[in-house]
Design a protein around this motif. Structure first.
Motif, mmCIF file in Angstrom:
data_model
loop_
_atom_site.group_PDB
_atom_site.id
_atom_site.type_symbol
_atom_site.label_atom_id
_atom_site.label_comp_id
_atom_site.label_asym_id
_atom_site.label_seq_id
_atom_site.Cartn_x
_atom_site.Cartn_y
_atom_site.Cartn_z
ATOM 1 N N LEU A 103 1.214 4.158 8.760
ATOM 2 C CA LEU A 103 2.086 3.107 8.233
ATOM 3 C C LEU A 103 3.082 2.655 9.291
ATOM 4 C CD1 LEU A 103 2.904 1.473 5.684
ATOM 5 C CD2 LEU A 103 4.567 3.286 5.222
ATOM 6 N N GLU A 104 3.682 3.594 10.003
ATOM 7 C CA GLU A 104 4.642 3.251 11.047
ATOM 8 C C GLU A 104 3.976 2.468 12.179
ATOM 9 O OE1 GLU A 104 6.297 7.000 12.132
ATOM 10 O OE2 GLU A 104 7.747 7.029 10.479
ATOM 11 N N PHE A 105 2.741 2.846 12.510
ATOM 12 C CA PHE A 105 2.037 2.150 13.589
ATOM 13 C C PHE A 105 1.847 0.675 13.258
ATOM 14 C CE2 PHE A 105 -1.908 0.527 15.426
ATOM 15 C CZ PHE A 105 -1.716 0.789 16.777
ATOM 16 N N LEU B 134 0.831 -1.206 0.000
ATOM 17 C CA LEU B 134 0.000 0.000 0.000
ATOM 18 C C LEU B 134 0.866 1.255 0.000
ATOM 19 C CD1 LEU B 134 -3.005 -0.534 2.453
ATOM 20 C CD2 LEU B 134 -3.024 -0.470 -0.038
ATOM 21 N N ASP B 135 1.954 1.219 0.749
ATOM 22 C CA ASP B 135 2.859 2.364 0.811
ATOM 23 C C ASP B 135 3.274 2.771 -0.597
ATOM 24 O OD1 ASP B 135 4.622 4.311 1.721
ATOM 25 O OD2 ASP B 135 6.243 2.878 2.081
ATOM 26 N N THR B 136 3.605 1.767 -1.413
ATOM 27 C CA THR B 136 4.038 2.047 -2.780
ATOM 28 C C THR B 136 2.865 2.360 -3.704
ATOM 29 O OG1 THR B 136 5.964 0.603 -2.525
ATOM 30 C CG2 THR B 136 5.251 1.098 -4.772
ATOM 31 N N THR B 137 1.827 1.524 -3.640
ATOM 32 C CA THR B 137 0.707 1.674 -4.565
ATOM 33 C C THR B 137 -0.043 2.979 -4.348
ATOM 34 O OG1 THR B 137 0.438 -0.724 -4.607
ATOM 35 C CG2 THR B 137 -1.385 0.583 -5.459
ATOM 36 N N HIS C 110 -8.388 -3.286 1.397
ATOM 37 C CA HIS C 110 -9.156 -3.004 2.599
ATOM 38 C C HIS C 110 -9.361 -1.503 2.672
ATOM 39 C CE1 HIS C 110 -9.018 -7.051 3.755
ATOM 40 N NE2 HIS C 110 -7.801 -7.072 4.252
ATOM 41 N N GLU C 111 -10.597 -1.088 2.723
ATOM 42 C CA GLU C 111 -10.930 0.326 2.603
ATOM 43 C C GLU C 111 -10.240 1.173 3.667
ATOM 44 O OE1 GLU C 111 -14.860 3.218 2.305
ATOM 45 O OE2 GLU C 111 -15.067 1.054 2.590
ATOM 46 N N TYR C 112 -10.241 0.726 4.900
ATOM 47 C CA TYR C 112 -9.654 1.556 5.949
ATOM 48 C C TYR C 112 -8.183 1.803 5.705
ATOM 49 C CZ TYR C 112 -7.513 3.129 10.200
ATOM 50 O OH TYR C 112 -6.753 3.847 11.088
ATOM 51 N N TYR C 113 -7.431 0.761 5.438
ATOM 52 C CA TYR C 113 -5.991 0.909 5.320
ATOM 53 C C TYR C 113 -5.602 1.764 4.118
ATOM 54 C CZ TYR C 113 -5.854 -2.732 8.846
ATOM 55 O OH TYR C 113 -6.037 -3.433 9.988
ATOM 56 N N SER C 114 -6.261 1.546 2.993
ATOM 57 C CA SER C 114 -5.910 2.333 1.810
ATOM 58 C C SER C 114 -6.224 3.809 2.019
ATOM 59 C CB SER C 114 -6.642 1.803 0.579
ATOM 60 O OG SER C 114 -8.037 1.829 0.749
ATOM 61 N N LYS C 115 -7.371 4.100 2.639
ATOM 62 C CA LYS C 115 -7.712 5.501 2.883
ATOM 63 C C LYS C 115 -6.839 6.100 3.976
ATOM 64 C CE LYS C 115 -12.436 5.594 1.173
ATOM 65 N NZ LYS C 115 -13.862 5.896 1.472
ATOM 66 N N GLN D 93 6.826 7.178 -6.176
ATOM 67 C CA GLN D 93 6.695 7.820 -4.870
ATOM 68 C C GLN D 93 6.081 6.838 -3.872
ATOM 69 O OE1 GLN D 93 7.933 10.815 -4.334
ATOM 70 N NE2 GLN D 93 8.454 11.050 -6.498
ATOM 71 N N THR D 94 6.459 6.980 -2.605
ATOM 72 C CA THR D 94 5.860 6.205 -1.530
ATOM 73 C C THR D 94 5.332 7.149 -0.465
ATOM 74 O OG1 THR D 94 7.928 6.021 -0.283
ATOM 75 C CG2 THR D 94 7.456 4.279 -1.899
ATOM 76 N N VAL D 95 4.347 6.668 0.285
ATOM 77 C CA VAL D 95 3.798 7.477 1.371
ATOM 78 C C VAL D 95 4.860 7.744 2.423
ATOM 79 C CG1 VAL D 95 2.121 7.512 3.257
ATOM 80 C CG2 VAL D 95 1.443 6.682 1.000
ATOM 81 N N SER D 96 5.622 6.715 2.769
ATOM 82 C CA SER D 96 6.615 6.858 3.833
ATOM 83 C C SER D 96 7.747 7.798 3.447
ATOM 84 C CB SER D 96 7.191 5.487 4.191
ATOM 85 O OG SER D 96 7.795 4.883 3.064
ATOM 86 N N GLY D 97 7.907 8.055 2.143
ATOM 87 C CA GLY D 97 8.988 8.928 1.709
ATOM 88 C C GLY D 97 8.601 10.390 1.621
ATOM 89 N N ARG D 98 7.334 10.714 1.918
ATOM 90 C CA ARG D 98 6.877 12.087 1.822
ATOM 91 C C ARG D 98 6.524 12.653 3.184
ATOM 92 N NH1 ARG D 98 5.816 14.739 -2.920
ATOM 93 N NH2 ARG D 98 6.957 13.731 -4.591
#
Length: 260
Positions: free
Chosen positions: A200-202, A140-143, A184-189, A153-158
């Motif tokens: 993501l870190e959690f 998910l971080d990447t997608t 899974h709707e929650y995680y992607s959102k 781009q990744t979420v963790s890199g921003r």
């Protein structure tokens, strides 16, 4: 048999309520609920996997219908990582971090002491987080990063400010392509929100603190207030470990047990 014995159950607790409470731990095979006089009940809850029974033991001292549950077992149920198997879902409830499961309880309105939350953290630290769950979150971080922020781009890199601007774009992508319905709707959102990096870190880091679980529970509870089925267990968010409808705002999530 992957079972736990539950005593000091309120006489008002139904088998359905007991099933809902323990379904956060994983898939349940059976519940044998018996009366213990006029004021209490006991039950034997049997799960499909040993890790689910181990998570149930973690909840010893949790509150249901105003009574503190005593949860015990004569057998040690190891919280080991389950062997991967072919499934249409990327992971099962029992494969989630125990701290994440604890946050789900709080978001639903159940009362768990900080001592129980600390147990969850210790289990994650000792046993680690299942590879399938980690792979899913890192994917998910990447997608989501690519969809919301651009190629490579990744979420963790921003940083937070960038994610703030990306939230609207991610929402639009969700609506146009239905990405949330695929994952899974929650995680992607959650990952595509301004809180994405901390979420993501959690879920991927075993180095957590009790306050991190409270914060995740508040994010979960924001857009899904506690339902009437667990209203009896609901109070304001306090140091005792409860997250209710007056908890601090955050992210949306599934309000019901997320057995997947």
């Amino acid at each position: 048999m992957f079972s736990v014995t539950v005593s000091n159950i309120s006489s008002s607790t139904t088998q359905e309520k007991l099933h809902e409470f323990f379904s956060f731990c994983g898939n349940i095979k059976s519940i044998d609920l018996k009366s213990e006089g006029e004021t209490a009940q006991s039950a034997v809850v049997t799960f499909e996997k040993p890790s689910s029974a181990g998570t149930a033991l973690m909840l010893n001292g949790g509150t249901l219908d105003g009574e503190q549950l005593n949860i015990t077992s004569d057998v040690e149920h190891h919280n080991h990582q389950e062997q991967p198997h072919h499934s249409s879902s990327p992971f099962e409830q029992s494969e989630k971090p125990r701290a994440g499961i604890a946050a789900e309880y709080l978001a639903k309105g159940y009362s768990l002491s900080d001592h129980i939350l600390q147990r969850a953290i210790e289990i994650d630290h000792k046993q680690g987080i299942s590879k399938r769950f980690l792979d899913y979150m890192r994917g998910l971080d990447t997608t989501v990063g690519q969809k919301a922020l651009g190629s490579d781009q990744t979420v963790s890199g921003r940083v937070h400010s960038t994610l703030q601007n990306a939230r609207t774009r991610a929402k639009t992508i969700d609506e146009q392509k239905g990405y949330s319905k695929v994952a899974h709707e929650y995680y992607s959102k959650a990952i595509s929100s301004p809180f994405g990096k901390s979420v993501l870190e959690f879920y991927t880091n075993t180095s957590k603190q009790v306050r991190d679980i409270h914060e995740e529970a508040r994010r979960m509870a924001d857009q899904h207030p506690v339902t009437s089925s667990s209203a009896a267990n609901t109070t304001h968010a306090t140091s005792t470990g409860t997250a209710g409808p007056d908890a601090e705002p955050g992210l949306a999530t599934q309000a019901s047990p997320t057995v997947v």
